[in-house]
Design a protein around this motif. Structure first.
Motif, mmCIF file in Angstrom:
data_model
loop_
_atom_site.group_PDB
_atom_site.id
_atom_site.type_symbol
_atom_site.label_atom_id
_atom_site.label_comp_id
_atom_site.label_asym_id
_atom_site.label_seq_id
_atom_site.Cartn_x
_atom_site.Cartn_y
_atom_site.Cartn_z
ATOM 1 N N SER A 45 0.859 -1.177 0.000
ATOM 2 C CA SER A 45 0.000 0.000 0.000
ATOM 3 C C SER A 45 0.896 1.229 0.000
ATOM 4 O O SER A 45 1.730 1.397 0.903
ATOM 5 C CB SER A 45 -0.910 0.001 1.237
ATOM 6 N N LEU A 46 0.747 2.064 -1.020
ATOM 7 C CA LEU A 46 1.597 3.248 -1.150
ATOM 8 C C LEU A 46 1.037 4.374 -0.293
ATOM 9 O O LEU A 46 -0.121 4.765 -0.446
ATOM 10 C CB LEU A 46 1.662 3.682 -2.617
ATOM 11 N N THR A 47 1.842 4.891 0.616
ATOM 12 C CA THR A 47 1.381 5.963 1.506
ATOM 13 C C THR A 47 1.910 7.334 1.097
ATOM 14 O O THR A 47 1.305 8.352 1.427
ATOM 15 C CB THR A 47 1.792 5.668 2.960
ATOM 16 N N SER A 48 3.034 7.382 0.392
ATOM 17 C CA SER A 48 3.533 8.668 -0.112
ATOM 18 C C SER A 48 4.456 8.405 -1.298
ATOM 19 O O SER A 48 5.039 7.329 -1.432
ATOM 20 C CB SER A 48 4.292 9.443 0.981
ATOM 21 N N GLY A 49 4.575 9.422 -2.168
ATOM 22 C CA GLY A 49 5.437 9.292 -3.335
ATOM 23 C C GLY A 49 4.671 8.809 -4.560
ATOM 24 O O GLY A 49 3.468 9.015 -4.700
ATOM 25 N N MET A 50 5.369 8.117 -5.446
ATOM 26 C CA MET A 50 4.775 7.593 -6.675
ATOM 27 C C MET A 50 5.623 6.431 -7.186
ATOM 28 O O MET A 50 6.856 6.463 -7.099
ATOM 29 C CB MET A 50 4.700 8.682 -7.759
ATOM 30 N N LEU A 51 4.952 5.405 -7.707
ATOM 31 C CA LEU A 51 5.629 4.282 -8.340
ATOM 32 C C LEU A 51 5.267 4.233 -9.816
ATOM 33 O O LEU A 51 4.148 4.587 -10.199
ATOM 34 C CB LEU A 51 5.231 2.950 -7.697
ATOM 35 N N ARG A 52 6.206 3.790 -10.634
ATOM 36 C CA ARG A 52 5.908 3.500 -12.039
ATOM 37 C C ARG A 52 5.862 1.981 -12.220
ATOM 38 O O ARG A 52 6.681 1.254 -11.657
ATOM 39 C CB ARG A 52 6.948 4.131 -12.976
ATOM 40 N N LEU A 53 4.890 1.522 -12.973
ATOM 41 C CA LEU A 53 4.764 0.107 -13.310
ATOM 42 C C LEU A 53 5.156 -0.059 -14.766
ATOM 43 O O LEU A 53 4.717 0.715 -15.617
ATOM 44 C CB LEU A 53 3.325 -0.375 -13.094
ATOM 45 N N PHE A 54 5.963 -1.054 -15.079
ATOM 46 C CA PHE A 54 6.390 -1.214 -16.461
ATOM 47 C C PHE A 54 6.647 -2.679 -16.792
ATOM 48 O O PHE A 54 6.886 -3.512 -15.919
ATOM 49 C CB PHE A 54 7.638 -0.376 -16.757
ATOM 50 N N THR A 55 6.574 -2.961 -18.091
ATOM 51 C CA THR A 55 6.826 -4.291 -18.625
ATOM 52 C C THR A 55 8.024 -4.224 -19.558
ATOM 53 O O THR A 55 8.138 -3.303 -20.370
ATOM 54 C CB THR A 55 5.603 -4.816 -19.400
ATOM 55 N N ASP A 56 8.932 -5.167 -19.424
ATOM 56 C CA ASP A 56 10.089 -5.237 -20.318
ATOM 57 C C ASP A 56 9.680 -5.867 -21.635
ATOM 58 O O ASP A 56 9.063 -6.942 -21.665
ATOM 59 C CB ASP A 56 11.206 -6.065 -19.671
ATOM 60 N N LEU A 57 10.005 -5.196 -22.742
ATOM 61 C CA LEU A 57 9.672 -5.697 -24.069
ATOM 62 C C LEU A 57 10.814 -6.546 -24.612
ATOM 63 O O LEU A 57 11.971 -6.391 -24.189
ATOM 64 C CB LEU A 57 9.390 -4.517 -25.012
ATOM 65 N N PRO A 58 10.521 -7.457 -25.544
ATOM 66 C CA PRO A 58 11.565 -8.356 -26.073
ATOM 67 C C PRO A 58 12.756 -7.626 -26.681
ATOM 68 O O PRO A 58 13.880 -8.147 -26.684
ATOM 69 C CB PRO A 58 10.814 -9.181 -27.131
ATOM 70 N N ASP A 59 12.529 -6.412 -27.225
ATOM 71 C CA ASP A 59 13.626 -5.697 -27.876
ATOM 72 C C ASP A 59 14.449 -4.850 -26.909
ATOM 73 O O ASP A 59 15.304 -4.071 -27.329
ATOM 74 C CB ASP A 59 13.080 -4.815 -29.006
#
Length: 256
Positions: free
Chosen positions: A70-84
């Motif tokens: 549970s995020l209480t402060s700040g910000m996270l980025r979610l990302f997926t690694d692509l094959p290239d």
């Protein structure tokens, strides 16, 4: 130390901790909103605090799912690694959001901090046990999961737009609705992420993103006090550009 003294010491620590939880900025937005003040110690008893520095990784795509965050402060980025070798930023987590229950056994995407961030982490197994004991916690998690799925659906629609200006307008409206979670009061929207992050999320180049910001500013739809602040001046006109076909108030109704 005697048993009675030890019990009093433990009780004092619990009370102090619960007091901190009650004063948390996201107390009524996050997972703990399901718990009454008198029951907060049950949730906090299985909680571990996590602090991340900017760009520090919380978890990697393919890691086993062991905790809920549970995020209480700040910000996270979610990302997926692509094959290239490139990455696709699939979304951003804001204070009050949670991570970790959507996937089954391994995480389908990576998560890292955009800025310095604080999280509460809970072992999944113990959360599941608490959900059985506190139906309100189970219902809260289900509502948050449904809201996350609606946000993912809205993001798909936004990314499906052909025009870059449509994508950016939709992104700003959706982020504003999630960040404020209530009607605006003249506050500027904080953009903690970089223009590069926005470009990676929208599938655009950083030059295109910068031009779109300038165009929205020249049309009088937004103000840009600095690179990390944007003030939306005309939500209805921005919604028209985004082509979302709904009013900004309806966007807010999807925020958990």
């Amino acid at each position: 130390m005697g048993a009675a003294a030890g019990f009093r010491s433990s009780l004092t620590l619990v009370r102090k901790a619960c007091g901190a939880c009650r004063e948390c900025d996201v107390r009524h937005q996050a997972l703990c909103a399901a718990m009454a003040d008198d029951d907060l110690h049950r949730l906090e008893g299985i909680m571990s605090p996590t602090a991340l520095q900017p760009n520090q990784t919380l978890l990697r795509q393919g890691d086993p799912c062991r905790k809920v965050y549970s995020l209480t402060s700040g910000m996270l980025r979610l990302f997926t690694d692509l094959p290239d070798g490139r990455r696709q930023i699939t979304g951003f987590l804001l204070p009050g959001d949670y991570l970790g229950l959507v996937d089954d056994h391994v995480h389908s995407q990576s998560a890292e901090a955009v800025v310095a961030s604080q999280l509460c982490s809970f072992p999944i197994r113990q959360i599941e046990l608490l959900m059985g004991e506190f139906p309100s916690l189970r219902d809260r998690l289900h509502r948050m999961t449904r809201a996350a799925l609606r946000q993912a659906h809205d993001s798909q629609l936004m990314l499906g737009r052909l025009a870059p200006l449509e994508k950016l307008a939709g992104f700003l409206l959706m982020l504003d609705a999630r960040a404020n979670r209530q009607p605006r009061g003249g506050r500027a929207l904080q953009l903690a992420m970089s223009r590069t992050d926005i470009a990676d999320h929208l599938g655009l180049t950083i030059e295109t993103v910068s031009r779109c910001f300038t165009r929205l500013k020249m049309q009088g739809l937004i103000r840009l006090p600095d690179a990390h602040l944007v003030e939306i001046l005309h939500e209805d006109r921005l919604a028209d550009i985004a082509g979302i076909g709904i009013q900004p108030e309806q966007l807010r109704s999807t925020a958990c």
